[in-house]
Design a protein around this motif. Structure first.
Motif, PDB file in Angstrom:
ATOM      1  N   MET A   1       7.878 -33.420  10.461  1.00  0.00           N
ATOM      2  CA  MET A   1       7.461 -32.725  11.547  1.00  0.00           C
ATOM      3  C   MET A   1       6.110 -32.218  11.578  1.00  0.00           C
ATOM      4  O   MET A   1       5.373 -32.117  12.602  1.00  0.00           O
ATOM      5  CB  MET A   1       8.339 -31.124  11.703  1.00  0.00           C
ATOM      6  N   ASN A   2       5.382 -31.910  10.494  1.00  0.00           N
ATOM      7  CA  ASN A   2       3.893 -31.699  10.250  1.00  0.00           C
ATOM      8  C   ASN A   2       3.202 -32.843  10.592  1.00  0.00           C
ATOM      9  O   ASN A   2       2.165 -32.781  11.350  1.00  0.00           O
ATOM     10  CB  ASN A   2       3.815 -31.323   8.796  1.00  0.00           C
ATOM     11  N   THR A   3       3.672 -33.986  10.243  1.00  0.00           N
ATOM     12  CA  THR A   3       2.921 -35.335  10.631  1.00  0.00           C
ATOM     13  C   THR A   3       3.047 -35.779  11.767  1.00  0.00           C
ATOM     14  O   THR A   3       2.408 -36.367  12.656  1.00  0.00           O
ATOM     15  CB  THR A   3       3.228 -36.572   9.673  1.00  0.00           C
ATOM     16  N   ALA A   4       4.410 -35.241  12.639  1.00  0.00           N
ATOM     17  CA  ALA A   4       4.716 -35.591  13.898  1.00  0.00           C
ATOM     18  C   ALA A   4       3.837 -34.779  14.620  1.00  0.00           C
ATOM     19  O   ALA A   4       3.409 -35.025  15.838  1.00  0.00           O
ATOM     20  CB  ALA A   4       5.975 -35.454  14.045  1.00  0.00           C
ATOM     21  N   GLY A   5       3.639 -33.547  14.372  1.00  0.00           N
ATOM     22  CA  GLY A   5       2.751 -32.632  14.974  1.00  0.00           C
ATOM     23  C   GLY A   5       1.254 -33.137  15.217  1.00  0.00           C
ATOM     24  O   GLY A   5       0.679 -33.194  16.290  1.00  0.00           O
ATOM     25  N   ILE A   6       0.650 -33.742  14.062  1.00  0.00           N
ATOM     26  CA  ILE A   6      -0.749 -34.266  14.032  1.00  0.00           C
ATOM     27  C   ILE A   6      -0.403 -35.440  14.937  1.00  0.00           C
ATOM     28  O   ILE A   6      -1.359 -35.909  15.605  1.00  0.00           O
ATOM     29  CB  ILE A   6      -1.128 -34.675  12.673  1.00  0.00           C
TER      30      ILE A   6
ATOM     31  N   ALA B   1       1.398 -35.957  17.503  1.00  0.00           N
ATOM     32  CA  ALA B   1       1.548 -35.274  19.052  1.00  0.00           C
ATOM     33  C   ALA B   1      -0.014 -35.082  19.374  1.00  0.00           C
ATOM     34  O   ALA B   1      -0.196 -35.244  20.638  1.00  0.00           O
ATOM     35  CB  ALA B   1       2.462 -34.351  19.232  1.00  0.00           C
ATOM     36  N   VAL B   2      -0.545 -34.447  18.323  1.00  0.00           N
ATOM     37  CA  VAL B   2      -2.151 -34.029  18.724  1.00  0.00           C
ATOM     38  C   VAL B   2      -2.996 -35.168  19.215  1.00  0.00           C
ATOM     39  O   VAL B   2      -4.031 -34.813  20.270  1.00  0.00           O
ATOM     40  CB  VAL B   2      -2.769 -33.255  17.446  1.00  0.00           C
TER      41      VAL B   2
ATOM     42  N   THR C   1       5.138 -36.058  22.313  1.00  0.00           N
ATOM     43  CA  THR C   1       6.004 -35.161  22.075  1.00  0.00           C
ATOM     44  C   THR C   1       7.130 -35.666  21.624  1.00  0.00           C
ATOM     45  O   THR C   1       8.162 -34.810  21.238  1.00  0.00           O
ATOM     46  CB  THR C   1       5.870 -33.814  22.933  1.00  0.00           C
TER      47      THR C   1
ATOM     48  N   TYR D   1       8.354 -35.438  18.095  1.00  0.00           N
ATOM     49  CA  TYR D   1       8.349 -33.975  17.674  1.00  0.00           C
ATOM     50  C   TYR D   1       9.551 -33.358  18.065  1.00  0.00           C
ATOM     51  O   TYR D   1      10.429 -32.583  17.612  1.00  0.00           O
ATOM     52  CB  TYR D   1       7.297 -33.225  18.104  1.00  0.00           C
TER      53      TYR D   1
ATOM     54  N   TRP E   1      12.831 -31.418  16.251  1.00  0.00           N
ATOM     55  CA  TRP E   1      13.132 -30.445  16.584  1.00  0.00           C
ATOM     56  C   TRP E   1      14.833 -30.246  16.846  1.00  0.00           C
ATOM     57  O   TRP E   1      15.111 -29.293  16.486  1.00  0.00           O
ATOM     58  CB  TRP E   1      12.339 -29.875  17.687  1.00  0.00           C
TER      59      TRP E   1
END
Length: 449
Positions: free
Chosen positions: A48-53, A55-56, A381, A384, A388
């Motif tokens: 999720m952390n890497t998926a968040g980046i 998505a950024v 997204t 992510y 989620w």
């Protein structure tokens, strides 16, 4: 199409391949470098952390779409395409040398974030510039076929990335891959971008763009080419780009970038098997793009878009449910391929459909900005959101989310006009629906719907 047309398509596609190789390699290798930049913890949390980046990077795409779309409309498609590959090369180098959490704490994650932001900036402009270039560079009556090579090259970039991943999985230990092997594809991407930079410096500008200020006069005032003011004169078309992209981008990223992680993290397949499933399915998928693009030149764009939306709306839930229960290669491959066949109705022609909506002076920006917004909201997204739902214990909710996005796009496809017969040089001159000359082998087109 003549040799000159194919040369332009080749150069445009080659650069697109490297751009998307770098973009997708991040997702393909995320399971190996997720632990390198974040402290020990739950595997899903690291993803999720890497998926968040990941998505950024998508949220920088509207910025890149605006900046580079403006460059493409004011300075030419060639200039914008050369700039995008330069930015992508720099981002690949940053990821390749980024320090791990053990060496620099969250400093490595910060470098990763900066690199991803550069990637988002680059790809935000690359999609529109290449879509515009391929559409304008093609022969009249063959725009669907020519623009389909955008997703051929995009998919080829991902296939190359997965091929490198398979090679490294079979030649390196799992420990070595997690330790330093994941850096190899980013080095390859940086070198490939350097080669493409040279190719794009020699590429030819499209005739449609060169004629923008020709004897018939500019389609928009030169000072307003590529500006937000010029784009606001085409608000309806911009909204159409967002709406028709919504379902397609969610489905595409679900069955490409997220699929490998879904098969390994949810379906329980070994990482190498999951990678092989994606690799084989994407090869077939790439081969389907020109066939579907050529079909759209004969029957129109809307039938393919509607077929995609219907299939994605009603088949997503059963396909994803069955994929989770696939215990071996062949069931997973068959279901993945079915999903990719469905979304071919969108991927093969979405580039030319969007480019056909706008006049030359604002075409790149008109494609870039609305498309990037849609990707930031839905494509970026997707992974992510999927993770989620999984972490919340309601993974099937994501299947319905994908189907719902496709249903919204279906409404748009059913109500939009046909764009196949539009004359690119006439868009914005009051007779945008004037049919382009059709090749001898193509039946006379009917009226636009």
């Amino acid at each position: 199409m003549g040799q000159g047309h194919w040369k332009k398509i080749w150069v445009g596609s080659a650069g697109n391949l490297v751009e998307w190789f770098d973009w997708f390699v991040y997702a393909s290798f995320a399971t190996y470098f997720a632990g390198a930049f974040f402290p020990e913890g739950n595997d899903t949390a690291k993803l999720m952390n890497t998926a968040g980046i990941f998505a950024v990077g998508f949220f920088m795409r509207p910025v890149g779409g605006w900046l580079l779309g403006r460059v493409a409309d004011r300075r030419g498609r060639k200039t914008a395409l050369t700039l995008t590959v330069t930015l992508m090369s720099a981002s690949a180098v940053l990821i390749a040398v980024a320090p791990t959490y053990a060496v620099a704490g969250y400093g490595g994650a910060a470098v990763l974030l900066i690199a991803r932001l550069l990637q988002g900036l680059s790809v935000g402009g690359e999609y529109a510039a290449s879509a515009t270039y391929l559409t304008e560079a093609s022969a009249p009556g063959r725009r669907g076929l020519a623009s389909s090579f955008q997703y051929v090259s995009m998919t080829a970039g991902q296939i190359l990335g997965l091929g490198i991943l398979l090679t490294l999985q079979s030649t390196m230990s799992d420990e070595a891959l997690h330790s330093w092997g994941w850096r190899i594809p980013f080095v390859v991407g940086a070198l490939g971008a350097a080669v493409v930079f040279y190719l794009r410096r020699e590429m030819l500008e499209t005739e449609v763009y060169e004629q923008l200020d020709g004897p018939d006069g500019p389609q928009t005032a030169a000072a307003e080419n590529g500006t937000i003011r010029a784009l606001l004169a085409h608000k309806r078309e911009a909204f159409l780009v967002v709406a028709l992209t919504m379902g397609g981008t969610v489905a595409y990223y679900t069955y490409t970038t997220y699929l490998t992680k879904y098969l390994s993290n949810s379906a329980g397949l070994p990482k190498q098997t999951a990678t092989l499933v994606s690799f084989c399915a994407l090869i077939v998928f790439a081969c389907l793009q020109p066939l579907a693009g050529a079909l759209s030149d004969r029957i129109g764009r809307r039938p393919l878009l509607i077929t995609f939306a219907l299939g994605s709306t009603f088949l997503t839930v059963p396909i994803m449910t069955l994929l989770k229960q696939a215990g071996s290669f062949w069931p997973a491959f068959g279901l993945s391929l079915l999903a990719l066949v469905v979304i071919t109705g969108y991927t093969s022609i979405n580039a030319c459909v969007k480019a056909e909506l706008f006049p030359t002076g604002v075409r790149a920006l008109g494609v870039a900005l609305p498309y990037a917004v849609a990707n930031a909201l839905f494509g970026g997204t997707a992974e992510y959101v999927a993770l989620w739902f999984k972490r919340s214990g309601a993974e099937s909710g994501y299947y319905w989310y994908v189907a719902g996005c496709a249903a919204v796009s279906l409404v748009v496809y059913l109500t939009m006009r046909e764009t196949r017969d539009i004359d690119l040089a006439a868009v914005g001159k009051g007779h945008a629906a004037a049919p382009a000359p059709a090749p001898a082998t193509t039946p006379a087109p009917g009226p636009a719907s």
